[in-house]
Design an enzyme around this catalytic site. Structure first.
Site, PDB file in Angstrom:
ATOM      1  N   CYS A  17     -13.370 -28.148   6.931  1.00 12.11           N
ATOM      2  CA  CYS A  17     -12.076 -27.528   6.627  1.00 12.11           C
ATOM      3  C   CYS A  17     -10.971 -28.582   6.668  1.00 12.11           C
ATOM      4  CB  CYS A  17     -11.791 -26.415   7.622  1.00 12.11           C
ATOM      5  SG  CYS A  17     -10.215 -25.599   7.353  1.00 12.11           S
ATOM      6  N   ASP A  59      -8.155  -7.471   0.338  1.00 17.03           N
ATOM      7  CA  ASP A  59      -7.254  -7.663   1.480  1.00 17.03           C
ATOM      8  C   ASP A  59      -8.044  -7.269   2.722  1.00 17.03           C
ATOM      9  OD1 ASP A  59      -6.906  -4.613   1.018  1.00 17.03           O
ATOM     10  OD2 ASP A  59      -5.987  -4.979   2.968  1.00 17.03           O
ATOM     11  N   CYS A  71      -7.654 -27.744   6.852  1.00 16.44           N
ATOM     12  CA  CYS A  71      -6.396 -27.138   7.300  1.00 16.44           C
ATOM     13  C   CYS A  71      -5.770 -27.975   8.420  1.00 16.44           C
ATOM     14  CB  CYS A  71      -6.614 -25.692   7.747  1.00 16.44           C
ATOM     15  SG  CYS A  71      -7.204 -25.489   9.438  1.00 16.44           S
ATOM     16  N   CYS A  79      -7.664 -27.928  11.797  1.00 17.53           N
ATOM     17  CA  CYS A  79      -8.890 -28.716  11.845  1.00 17.53           C
ATOM     18  C   CYS A  79      -8.611 -30.220  11.729  1.00 17.53           C
ATOM     19  CB  CYS A  79      -9.853 -28.268  10.746  1.00 17.53           C
ATOM     20  SG  CYS A  79     -10.505 -26.616  11.050  1.00 17.53           S
ATOM     21  N   ASP A 124       0.855  -1.187   0.000  1.00 19.20           N
ATOM     22  CA  ASP A 124       0.000   0.000   0.000  1.00 19.20           C
ATOM     23  C   ASP A 124       0.895   1.242   0.000  1.00 19.20           C
ATOM     24  OD1 ASP A 124       0.972   0.193   2.572  1.00 19.20           O
ATOM     25  OD2 ASP A 124      -0.926  -0.231   3.566  1.00 19.20           O
ATOM     26  N   HIS A 143      -6.218 -21.484  10.573  1.00 17.63           N
ATOM     27  CA  HIS A 143      -7.570 -21.881  10.179  1.00 17.63           C
ATOM     28  C   HIS A 143      -8.295 -20.745   9.458  1.00 17.63           C
ATOM     29  CE1 HIS A 143     -11.604 -23.160   9.828  1.00 17.63           C
ATOM     30  NE2 HIS A 143     -11.940 -22.021  10.402  1.00 17.63           N
ATOM     31  N   GLN A 163     -11.759   7.191  -5.509  1.00 16.28           N
ATOM     32  CA  GLN A 163     -12.352   7.716  -4.272  1.00 16.28           C
ATOM     33  C   GLN A 163     -13.699   8.372  -4.601  1.00 16.28           C
ATOM     34  OE1 GLN A 163     -11.655   7.410  -1.159  1.00 16.28           O
ATOM     35  NE2 GLN A 163      -9.546   6.611  -1.085  1.00 16.28           N
TER      36      GLN A 163
HETATM   37 ZN   LIG Z   1      -9.464 -25.260   9.502  1.00 11.59          ZN
END
Ligand SMILES: [Zn+2]
Length: 387
Positions: free
Chosen positions: A317, A279, A319, A322, A93, A348, A202
């Site tokens: 999930c 983002d 990941c 999890c 940015d 996660h 803007q």
């Molecule tokens: Zn997860």
């Protein structure tokens, strides 16, 4: 000389766009979510964790990196990619948002923004030219122009004044980048000759100001276009309307980036309105506070109801968190103040966000985005498990 940046639109479905852009450090499939790596690091994560979660691009904050460790030091290490050990695309940015939100005793005028560092009180001047130079030294793949950030609500007059100043600043940023590319500003010490630059639309919540901002920003000409100044407290329905109206006016052949948004539902709703890039600090910040996003809504892991819950955070999930740990264990880590709580929760949440983007891309590709959108919103709102 042009940048090493190209964007191609692959297909569209019910307003949603599937595409990809190429940068000097690799290709990014869109719609894309960019995890926020404020200090050259996504908080609590190792780069390999976010790679495994599916991140193709991360965001770095120019304000923080400029103040510490400094863009000169990073340039001497070969640029931001080499310094932080992330070989994939990076967007930076302009630093403007943090100057407006973090810095002390700031003074804004036509030249730029004078401010005192929140770290040591030292005096700095951020101008369209200096943010372009700093980002050139950092060597991100996508640099952003300096824009004026307006608080919500703002009067039409204030929004118009601010939007017009942002246009003048955008033109100065572009001129400076062209000078860097052509060699006229060789002493800047740019580390990524293929760096692209995005303009920012803007105009607050005023449709005719947004339209004028689009026209003027496209007239200057950038590799991509961002929509700024939203998610600042306006009602959600109004945000969606402004996003839809603004995105529709932007040229099809360039990526559209909605800055600083949002919840998983916002991502889906704004993809439906033609946005390609996002983002947000929400998945990472909320994870550190124990709030987890799941396919069935949000849950707060500190809640007593999870004390003896042997199930994963999200049964859908895949990941590491999890696959490996129970809600009961994650609650224990959080209450014990263990650092791993932040790491596992962040992994996660980022996995959930990045997986949502992958599912969005699959749905556009299969032309089932509208069905996906309706099912996603239904399950996301089914239970805000607790709050
Ligand atoms: Zn997860």
């Amino acid at each position: 000389m042009s940048s090493g940046f190209t964007f191609s639109l692959v297909s569209t479905d019910c307003g949603a766009r599937l595409g990809e852009f190429r940068t000097p450090h690799g290709t990014v499939q869109t719609p894309a979510f960019m995890p926020v790596g404020t200090q050259g690091s996504v908080k609590a994560m190792r780069h390999r964790d976010i790679e495994e979660a599916g991140a193709q691009i991360i965001l770095g904050n120019t304000y923080h990196l400029y103040l510490r460790p400094g863009d000169g030091l990073i340039a001497r290490r070969g640029g931001l990619h080499r310094f932080i050990g992330w070989p994939h695309p990076i967007l930076t940015d302009s630093g403007g948002y943090q100057v407006f939100s973090l810095a002390e005793r700031r003074k804004i005028d036509e030249q730029g923004a004078e401010f005192r560092s929140h770290l040591d009180g030292s005096l700095h001047l951020l101008t369209p030219e200096s943010t372009t130079d700093i980002q050139a030294r950092l060597g991100s793949d996508i640099a952003m122009v300096l824009d004026e950030c307006l608080a919500y609500p703002a009067t039409r007059e204030a929004a118009a004044h601010s939007m017009e100043r942002s246009i003048r600043w955008a033109a100065r940023c572009r001129k400076r980048l062209i000078d860097i590319r052509s060699g006229a500003a060789r002493d800047v010490g740019a580390t990524n000759p293929g760096q692209a630059q995005f303009g920012i639309v803007q105009g607050g919540v005023f449709q005719e100001l947004r339209a004028a901002s689009v026209d003027a920003t496209v007239e200057i000409g950038f590799e991509g276009y961002a929509i700024g100044g939203l998610s600042v407290g306006e009602p959600i329905g109004l945000m969606y309307t402004v996003v839809g109206d603004t995105a529709r006016r932007l040229p099809d052949g360039h990526p559209r980036y909605l800055m600083g948004t949002g919840t998983p539902e916002d991502l889906v709703e704004c993809v439906a309105r033609g946005i390609d890039m996002f983002d947000c600090v929400l998945p990472t910040r909320n994870a550190r506070n124990g709030q987890l996003f799941t396919s069935q809504g949000r849950l707060n892991i500190k809640n007593a109801r999870y004390a003896e819950d042997d199930g994963p955070v999200d049964p859908e999930c895949r990941c590491y968190t999890c696959r490996t740990h129970s809600r009961a264990y994650l609650r224990h880590l959080y209450l014990a103040g263990e650092m791993t709580a932040g790491a596992l929760n962040t992994l996660h949440n980022l996995s959930f966000y990045l997986d949502t983007m992958r599912r969005i891309r699959d749905a556009i590709s299969l032309r089932t985005f509208d069905t996906f959108r309706q099912e996603f919103l239904r399950s996301a709102s089914r239970l805000s498990l607790d709050s």
